[in-house]
Write an enzyme that holds these catalytic residues in place. Sequence first.
Site, PDB file in Angstrom:
ATOM      1  N   ASP A 201       0.863  -1.167   0.000  1.00 42.82           N
ATOM      2  CA  ASP A 201       0.000   0.000   0.000  1.00 42.82           C
ATOM      3  C   ASP A 201       0.908   1.227   0.000  1.00 42.82           C
ATOM      4  O   ASP A 201       2.108   1.143   0.297  1.00 42.82           O
ATOM      5  CB  ASP A 201      -0.934  -0.005   1.206  1.00 42.82           C
TER       6      ASP A 201
HETATM    7  C1  BGC Z   1      -4.833   3.408   0.175  1.00 42.34           C
HETATM    8  C2  BGC Z   1      -4.887   2.488  -1.016  1.00 42.34           C
HETATM    9  C3  BGC Z   1      -4.727   3.285  -2.272  1.00 42.34           C
HETATM   10  C4  BGC Z   1      -3.425   4.058  -2.202  1.00 42.34           C
HETATM   11  C5  BGC Z   1      -3.191   4.937  -3.401  1.00 42.34           C
HETATM   12  C6  BGC Z   1      -3.607   4.291   0.161  1.00 42.34           C
HETATM   13  O1  BGC Z   1      -3.674   5.259   1.151  1.00 42.34           O
HETATM   14  O2  BGC Z   1      -4.862   2.648   1.356  1.00 42.34           O
HETATM   15  O3  BGC Z   1      -6.087   1.776  -1.042  1.00 42.34           O
HETATM   16  O4  BGC Z   1      -4.782   2.453  -3.392  1.00 42.34           O
HETATM   17  O5  BGC Z   1      -3.453   4.913  -1.075  1.00 42.34           O
HETATM   18  O6  BGC Z   1      -4.043   6.015  -3.404  1.00 42.34           O
END
Ligand code: BGC
Length: 844
Positions: free
Chosen positions: A230
């Site tokens: 993530d």
């Molecule tokens: C989220 C993800 C997301 C990523 C990119 C993170 O903060 O948990 O689900 O895909 O950011 O935006």
Amino acid sequence: MSFKDVDPAQIESVLSKLTLEEKITLLAGKNFWETQDYPEKGVPSVKTSDGPNGARGATFKDGVTAACFPASSLLAATWDVEAAKNIGNALADEARSKGARILLAPTVCIHRHPLGGRNFESFSEDPFLAGKLAGQYIHGLQDNGVAATIKHFAANEQETCRFTVNEHITERALREIYLKPFEIAIKEANPLAVMTAYNIINGTHADSNNFLLQDVLRGQWGWKGLVMSDWGGTNSTADSLNAGLDLEMPGPTRWRKVDEVLKAVKSGAVSENTIDDRARNVLELLAKLNCFEDPTIPDETAINRPEHQKLIRSVGSQGLVLLKNEGQVLPLKREKLAKKKVALLGFAREALIHGGGSASVNAHYRVTPEEGLRAALGDTVEFEYAKGAHTFRQLPLMSDNVVNRENQPGWTLDFFDDEEPKGEPGSSTSSEQPTYIPLFVKESWGSLCARARFTPTQSGKHYFGMSGLGRSKLLIDGEVVYEQELNCPDSMGFLLGGVEEPEIQYSFEAGKTYAVEVVTVKPTSKGGLAMLDGFIGFRLGFMTEEDHNRDLLSEAVEVAKRSDVAIVFTGHTPNWETEGQDQVSFNLPSNDSQDRLVSAVGAANPNTVVVNCTGVAVAMPWLDEVKAVVQAWFPGQEAGNAIADVLTGAVNPAGRLPVSFPRAIEYAPAHGNFPGEFSDGEDGRRNLEVTYKEGVFVGYRHYDLSDENRAKVLFPFGYGLSYTSFTHTNHKASVTDGTVEVTVDITNTGPYAGAEVVQVYAGAKLAVPENPVKELVGFAKLQLEPGETKTATVTFSVRQLAHFDEGSSRWEVKSGDYEVSVGQSVRDITGKVEIRVEGQSYEP
Ligand code: BGC
């Protein structure tokens, strides 16, 4: 369209041309959304985009517009795997329009607790329903040539301290509940990518977790694809590489700097083979997505397609759940309402179409409930609107009646190297609004000073709200009127508009000019702010005394009194229900203002209908005071039309709850163990430990245990009314070669055509306390004309009756009699059939 077959010789040939250093660089993003390329060595880059209910593209806010689809909790309420597939398919078009070949979706974590900030992006409290819908969503997406990234692996069920929370979960609960939706969707639809979670599971961060990535995902499930972290969720160098995390996102890297990784290789902490394996997975993904042959990343475009609009409206209306309809107040048929007056209250003029955070989308358009209802009935019904309740979480940014240093509307932002904003600024800029959010920025300043001259048009004790990432103060005419002495306690809240801000009052005289100034300095210590570590940031909100103290409630009650029907639109705006934060309260915000509104309107008008837009269950203390309630979730850009379709009867509601609605938050199975126990950590940081004490008894599995528990539920899992009625007869079940076939005749006994969701649950006849009484094993959705009868057939595998035995580390189905229950919800069982099952035991 399908993906390209990987030619191992091509991959090995590219790999052999890369130096170790270059291979290491491939293992982290090049920038926020794209992977690292080496054009001179023939390695292209690929672009990713969020997220589950729309392909937003590279810009977090106000970027190129995109189609906004219903959020997954609505999709789950359709219980319609075709709908999930169609949405996935359309999302692939959308991802391509943003130059992305990888969509960062679906989100399949379990709704463990109604206050989970990100539940709305996710499907259900039941792993089978979630897994089945996610599987078809992935099929739809990938059949149309875009890679899915199923997330967040695993157990991302809360947002409080999401980067650091240590979750204690038994292996059995992990396997049966939290890993299950991943297992079902991965085995059914083979997503090309998996995104790890931020949290720690049983002491190890998800990105560095051997058990999850090596043993389960790649070992037992045999999945071959790319694992990415993530964003900001990589937590180690050697451990994450060894555990199997192929790609650190976003770039530039924090943990995989070439020097650091080389050091790890030299010390033997990571082998060169491991680097090769990780790089090979990156290259293979590029190959599957045809990036070698066509490395272009097209510019982002907004394509507002009529077929997507239609799909969003139809799935949106299919997912609305009719919870109550006393005296058949709904549907609002035009004949009944001709020349009558309808009050539209609450969020009638705001379309609550998605939750907050990375699932938010700058939608092509958003149809408000008022617009939807006017389009449906406006020629014959007279509508009157009133807001009725304050619902803001933070005061709006202060942008009226302010001028900057150049005497232009707005603010001057001066950046200083030093923590004391003295001397000449290192950089200056003007900004329409008093805010600075340090996302995507590279330079880190010591302090920032925002200044404007403010000339109020009204006298009064007006209100300010302010927050800074580091120490901050607000000065008016040189006098400090508020000081924030510590770092912001919650960087995600800061980013997503959810920080609790103090309300600061100050007396102003109309027409006089005041110097307003905010000084904010870099956060004192490193750590705890994740991607915002070391960066300054602030916001300043403002509201006049008159706006702040206006009695919206009395206005709405007056409108309700003079109307024949009153519809109150309640819900969560994206900063009340958002990634990065769990909900503050089970009651609708803010400070129960919406509950007061519904009760007051219910007392003023005997035909009060509530339409609630939240991704989760909320308290409904006013349920007995209103005639009808529709749970509308977050329906996407066609929200108002989808709502109008159901309210007017153009669509007969067929949504069924994918989560239980408890009567009170104290009754939620995870209550007392959500978000967990805090303790003081280093650097003034808070540690959070959470134990998933309810084990496998999540959602209905808990409420189903006893009459006492059942009484705690307001609306059970699987529940939903229709404008027509259905009967189930002739229930049968038989077992052949490890497959159970269930049939039941469904008759539409009411006046309207409509759809029925047939739900099949199963459990051992002699219930044992360690297992749920029954669990969802299959479902079917049937469309029926009035008077029509159809036979529903649902099959499931005997293996779905298995439980995980921690002693033997095997799945076990016990021999014996099982009850197959067919129902209209987990509670409303229309018939049971006994089957005899031969036991079996198998490896995970
Ligand atoms: C989220 C993800 C997301 C990523 C990119 C993170 O903060 O948990 O689900 O895909 O950011 O935006």
